[in-house]
Design a protein around this motif. Sequence first.
Motif, short mmCIF file in Angstrom:
data_model
loop_
_atom_site.label_atom_id
_atom_site.label_comp_id
_atom_site.label_asym_id
_atom_site.label_seq_id
_atom_site.Cartn_x
_atom_site.Cartn_y
_atom_site.Cartn_z
N GLY A 1 11.50 8.43 74.08
CA GLY A 1 11.97 7.44 75.04
C GLY A 1 12.21 6.11 74.36
N ALA A 2 12.77 5.18 75.13
CA ALA A 2 13.03 3.84 74.62
C ALA A 2 12.93 2.85 75.77
N LYS A 3 12.47 1.63 75.44
CA LYS A 3 12.43 0.58 76.46
C LYS A 3 12.73 -0.76 75.82
N LEU A 4 13.36 -1.62 76.61
CA LEU A 4 13.70 -2.96 76.18
C LEU A 4 12.87 -3.93 77.00
N GLU A 5 12.04 -4.72 76.30
CA GLU A 5 11.15 -5.66 76.99
C GLU A 5 10.95 -6.89 76.12
N ASN A 6 11.18 -8.06 76.71
CA ASN A 6 10.98 -9.34 76.00
C ASN A 6 11.76 -9.42 74.70
N GLY A 7 12.96 -8.88 74.66
CA GLY A 7 13.80 -8.95 73.46
C GLY A 7 13.44 -7.96 72.38
N LEU A 8 12.53 -7.04 72.67
CA LEU A 8 12.13 -6.02 71.70
C LEU A 8 12.50 -4.64 72.23
N LEU A 9 13.23 -3.89 71.43
CA LEU A 9 13.59 -2.52 71.76
C LEU A 9 12.59 -1.61 71.08
N ALA A 10 11.80 -0.87 71.87
CA ALA A 10 10.80 0.05 71.34
C ALA A 10 11.30 1.47 71.54
N ILE A 11 11.27 2.26 70.47
CA ILE A 11 11.73 3.65 70.50
C ILE A 11 10.56 4.53 70.13
N GLY A 12 10.16 5.40 71.04
CA GLY A 12 9.04 6.30 70.80
C GLY A 12 9.48 7.58 70.12
N LEU A 13 8.70 8.03 69.15
CA LEU A 13 9.00 9.26 68.43
C LEU A 13 7.74 10.11 68.33
N VAL A 14 7.93 11.41 68.27
CA VAL A 14 6.81 12.32 68.08
C VAL A 14 7.26 13.44 67.14
N LYS A 15 6.35 13.84 66.29
CA LYS A 15 6.63 14.97 65.39
C LYS A 15 5.96 16.20 65.98
N THR B 1 1.28 5.28 65.99
CA THR B 1 0.46 5.00 67.16
C THR B 1 -0.54 6.12 67.45
N GLY B 2 -0.55 7.12 66.63
CA GLY B 2 -1.45 8.26 66.80
C GLY B 2 -1.02 9.35 65.84
N GLU B 3 -1.75 10.45 65.88
CA GLU B 3 -1.39 11.57 65.00
C GLU B 3 -0.04 12.11 65.44
N ASN B 4 0.93 12.08 64.55
CA ASN B 4 2.30 12.55 64.79
C ASN B 4 3.04 11.75 65.85
N GLN B 5 2.64 10.50 66.12
CA GLN B 5 3.33 9.65 67.08
C GLN B 5 3.69 8.32 66.41
N TYR B 6 4.91 7.86 66.65
CA TYR B 6 5.42 6.67 65.99
C TYR B 6 6.22 5.83 66.98
N VAL B 7 6.36 4.54 66.67
CA VAL B 7 7.21 3.65 67.45
C VAL B 7 8.01 2.80 66.46
#
Length: 151
Positions: A111-125, A44-50
């Motif tokens: 962080g992490a969030k659950l919305e509409n049946g999708l679990l999104a986990i944010g990561l950063v390096k 999702t950006g430089e050194n950012q992932y989901v």
Amino acid sequence: MATIDLSPLYRSSVGFDRMASLLDAALRSDTSASGYPPYNIESTGENQYVITLAVAGFAEDELELEVENGVLRVQGKKADDGEQRKYLHKGIAFRGFERKFSLAEHVEITGAKLENGLLAIGLVKRIPEAMKAKRIAIGQSLGALENNSDS
């Protein structure tokens, strides 16, 4: 199944044992068992992932995220609601799962969030300053080296 001999890597390098074990684990993993739940990994950006997992039917309290030794473990267990149901057709399994992701060095969960049946986990390096590339100016002074040679 393909096997790779990693012994030349061990003879000529130091500190690559984690990479070798990751390669070994990837070659040994059972691909048929790793299909549930489906997931995406996006930048999702430089050194950012989901990481996004499709966990329809699971509530927040039925999901568990844990990071240990560079491995993110996502586990889902359906709670028994105690209700006896009589299905005419049961196409939704609601089976439990465990999915593991190997994280590179310096990758942190934001962080992490659950919305509409999708679990999104944010990561950063986050690369420490000491490990970032530094530009060295060429000048007439050697700094500490000149001070030490006077003694």
